[in-house]
Design an enzyme around this catalytic site. Structure first.
Site, PDB file in Angstrom:
ATOM      1  N   GLN A  79       2.450   3.164  -7.094  1.00  0.00           N
ATOM      2  CA  GLN A  79       2.808   2.241  -6.323  1.00  0.00           C
ATOM      3  C   GLN A  79       4.381   2.567  -5.679  1.00  0.00           C
ATOM      4  O   GLN A  79       5.165   3.207  -6.760  1.00  0.00           O
ATOM      5  CB  GLN A  79       2.816   0.811  -6.501  1.00  0.00           C
ATOM      6  CG  GLN A  79       1.192   0.344  -6.341  1.00  0.00           C
ATOM      7  CD  GLN A  79       1.181  -1.114  -6.619  1.00  0.00           C
ATOM      8  OE1 GLN A  79       0.844  -1.427  -7.664  1.00  0.00           O
ATOM      9  NE2 GLN A  79       1.621  -1.917  -5.336  1.00  0.00           N
ATOM     10  N   HIS A  80       4.758   1.774  -4.844  1.00  0.00           N
ATOM     11  CA  HIS A  80       6.417   1.956  -4.499  1.00  0.00           C
ATOM     12  C   HIS A  80       6.934   3.202  -3.890  1.00  0.00           C
ATOM     13  O   HIS A  80       8.044   3.048  -3.613  1.00  0.00           O
ATOM     14  CB  HIS A  80       7.077   0.986  -5.554  1.00  0.00           C
ATOM     15  CG  HIS A  80       6.499  -0.123  -6.185  1.00  0.00           C
ATOM     16  ND1 HIS A  80       6.051  -1.172  -5.312  1.00  0.00           N
ATOM     17  CD2 HIS A  80       6.031  -0.367  -7.504  1.00  0.00           C
ATOM     18  CE1 HIS A  80       5.552  -2.030  -6.241  1.00  0.00           C
ATOM     19  NE2 HIS A  80       5.451  -1.556  -7.319  1.00  0.00           N
ATOM     20  N   ASP A 243      -2.380   2.155  -7.361  1.00  0.00           N
ATOM     21  CA  ASP A 243      -3.134   2.373  -8.565  1.00  0.00           C
ATOM     22  C   ASP A 243      -3.471   1.041  -9.576  1.00  0.00           C
ATOM     23  O   ASP A 243      -4.591   1.065  -9.869  1.00  0.00           O
ATOM     24  CB  ASP A 243      -2.283   3.229  -9.593  1.00  0.00           C
ATOM     25  CG  ASP A 243      -0.861   2.728  -9.886  1.00  0.00           C
ATOM     26  OD1 ASP A 243      -0.419   1.708  -9.131  1.00  0.00           O
ATOM     27  OD2 ASP A 243      -0.277   3.512 -10.498  1.00  0.00           O
TER      28      ASP A 243
END
Length: 498
Positions: A79-80, A243
């Protein structure tokens, strides 16, 4: 058959399953990592594509099929991360990752501009933490203005892989909710936050992908990519997700009452909810799930990476963790390890450092240091569990990630919580979740829809040999060690640690 791809920080994994979710092929390819003393953590997105190609070919190799039996695939991604493309769809610079703390000043500045955490939460339903995507955009504007002006498309890691696979640019609600410019209540992009960064030019808002639902397909795999992977161009690509969202699906965490605890490079604990979480402090990430609900989540940035580094520093191997835990008592003889080697997200202390306390001539041993390390990272996650569940007490905790392979670590969690610990039979929960989501979308588009609950009940299984029942006699000792950890944390960082 269905294919799940999980692009993490350290590498990419691929899992091929049959219609019942039974694994019939696996693959893995590692990633390099760019690290700088400034806190930068970056990767070249091309490394992900190379790893996807290698891992998928491993997973499908040797099977008696022509590729057409792989009906659909799903992608789980870290992520991110920020992937920015120019007008020719070329990657502008390496992707800044979830554990990049170089953008800490920019995150603090954005929150300040909107009046503080509580007002930001009131307006947008989320509080961005260091590592979220939004602060990376402000950092790019301030530090690399020429690259910033070239931005025409903004993607997360799994979205970029989907683009490479299909030629289509899409986003989905779960991964989007970790950007800091997505309203988890209305499930829509937040233009005001991006306008604050680009001065209202609309550059950033125009660069966002269109949002699709979990039952929608991104599209078929491009013919030239399908040939490289060993599948056909009839293979469809589902929306995929972050994830953690795919890990939730892969552990059956698609209805209330299930808790998943992930012991990976980072640590996460999350539990499905039918309503969004309310936490103006920002410690609980009120993310959307990728299965239609919400997935309140707490993330810590220091777990297996810290344990591995400690073990290697002591000249030992990972396999020595279990004997070390078995040969020591809760509390590590009075040693407490605050394991913030990479700063920390929860509590929100991005500039923090690791600290060892309570060392004496009698307790300063090899095994106690390993135990103190494992306890330190575990106590941080258990604090997150308390935040999410409040007064609710789960009947079991599903543990996934690399740390779940340690029998004594699983036992430590059971003893420290008084709750039974279980491990999925399929350890690659992110990959399995991506497989299940791919099947979910394929069935919907084929006119034969099934619910996530029915699909996970059919595909998700527990490994009975790895269950850990709590030992009541050890609970008090762990509670005392945990209380000492929290006292040291407060002494070091004050109210910021709460």
């Amino acid at each position: 058959m269905y294919l799940g791809i999980d692009c993490g920080t350290q590498g990419t994994k691929a899992l091929l399953v049959d219609d019942q979710g039974v694994a019939i092929g696996r693959g893995y390819a590692p990633h390099a990592l760019i690290e700088r003393a400034t806190g930068a953590r970056e990767q070249d997105p091309q490394w992900w594509l190379d790893a996807v190609r290698d891992s998928v070919r491993q997973a499908v190799a040797g099977h008696d099929h022509d590729g057409s039996t792989v009906l659909a695939l799903g992608v789980s991604g870290q992520q991110h991360g920020l992937v920015v493309l120019d007008e020719e769809y070329r990657v502008i610079r390496p992707a800044k990752l979830w554990n990049d703390t170089e953008t800490t000043p920019q995150n603090e500045e954005l929150i300040r501009r909107f009046g503080g955490k509580e007002i930001f939460f009131e307006r947008f339903g989320i509080v961005p933490l260091t590592g979220y995507t939004v602060s990376k955009l402000l950092w790019l504007k301030e530090q690399e203005p020429e690259n910033f002006e070239r931005i025409r498309h903004i993607l997360l890691p799994h979205e970029y892989i989907n683009f490479w696979l299909t030629g289509e640019i899409c986003a989905e609600y779960g991964d989007a909710s970790g950007t800091g410019y997505f309203d988890v209540r209305t499930r829509s992009w937040i233009k005001e936050v991006l306008d604050e960064i680009d001065g209202g030019t609309g550059l950033l808002f125009k660069a966002l992908p269109r949002l699709i639902h979990a039952e929608e397909m991104v599209g078929p795999v491009r013919a030239e990519i399908a040939a490289q992977l060993g599948v056909t161009s009839s293979c469809l690509v589902s929306s995929g997700g972050g994830d953690n969202m795919m890990g939730a699906i892969g552990t059956g965490n698609v209805a209330e009452g299930v808790v998943t605890l992930s012991l990976g490079t980072s640590g996460t604990v999350f539990s499905f909810r039918n309503q969004t979480a309310v936490d103006p402090s920002g410690n609980i990430a009120p993310f959307c799930s990728s299965s239609g609900g919400w997935l309140p989540l707490v993330c810590t940035m220091n777990v297996t990476n810290v344990v591995t580094q400690t073990v290697q520093l002591l000249g030992s191997e990972i396999k020595e963790i279990d004997p070390a835990l078995q040969g020591t008592e809760p509390g590590a003889g009075g040693i407490t390890f605050i394991p913030f080697l990479n700063g920390e997200r929860t509590p929100d202390l991005p500039q923090a450092h690791g600290t060892l306390l309570g060392i004496s001539s009698s307790n300063f041993t090899h095994n106690n240091l390993i135990r103190a390390t494992v306890e330190g990272v575990t106590f941080g996650l258990l604090n997150g569990l308390k935040r999410i569940l409040e007064q609710e007490r789960p009947t079991r905790i599903l543990v996934i990630g690399g740390g779940a392979r340690s029998a004594q670590w699983r036992q430590l969690i059971a003893d420290a919580t008084g709750i039974a610990v279980e491990v999925p039979l399929e350890q690659e929960a992110g990959c399995l979740g991506a497989c299940i989501q791919a099947k979910y979308a394929y069935l919907h588009t084929s006119g034969k829809p099934e619910s996530f609950e029915s699909l996970t009940s059919a595909c998700f299984r527990i490994d009975e040999t790895k269950a850990a029942a709590p030992c009541p006699d050890k609970l008090a000792s762990y509670e005392a060690a945990h209380a000492l950890y929290e006292a040291h944390l407060k002494n070091l960082y004050g109210e910021a640690a709460s």
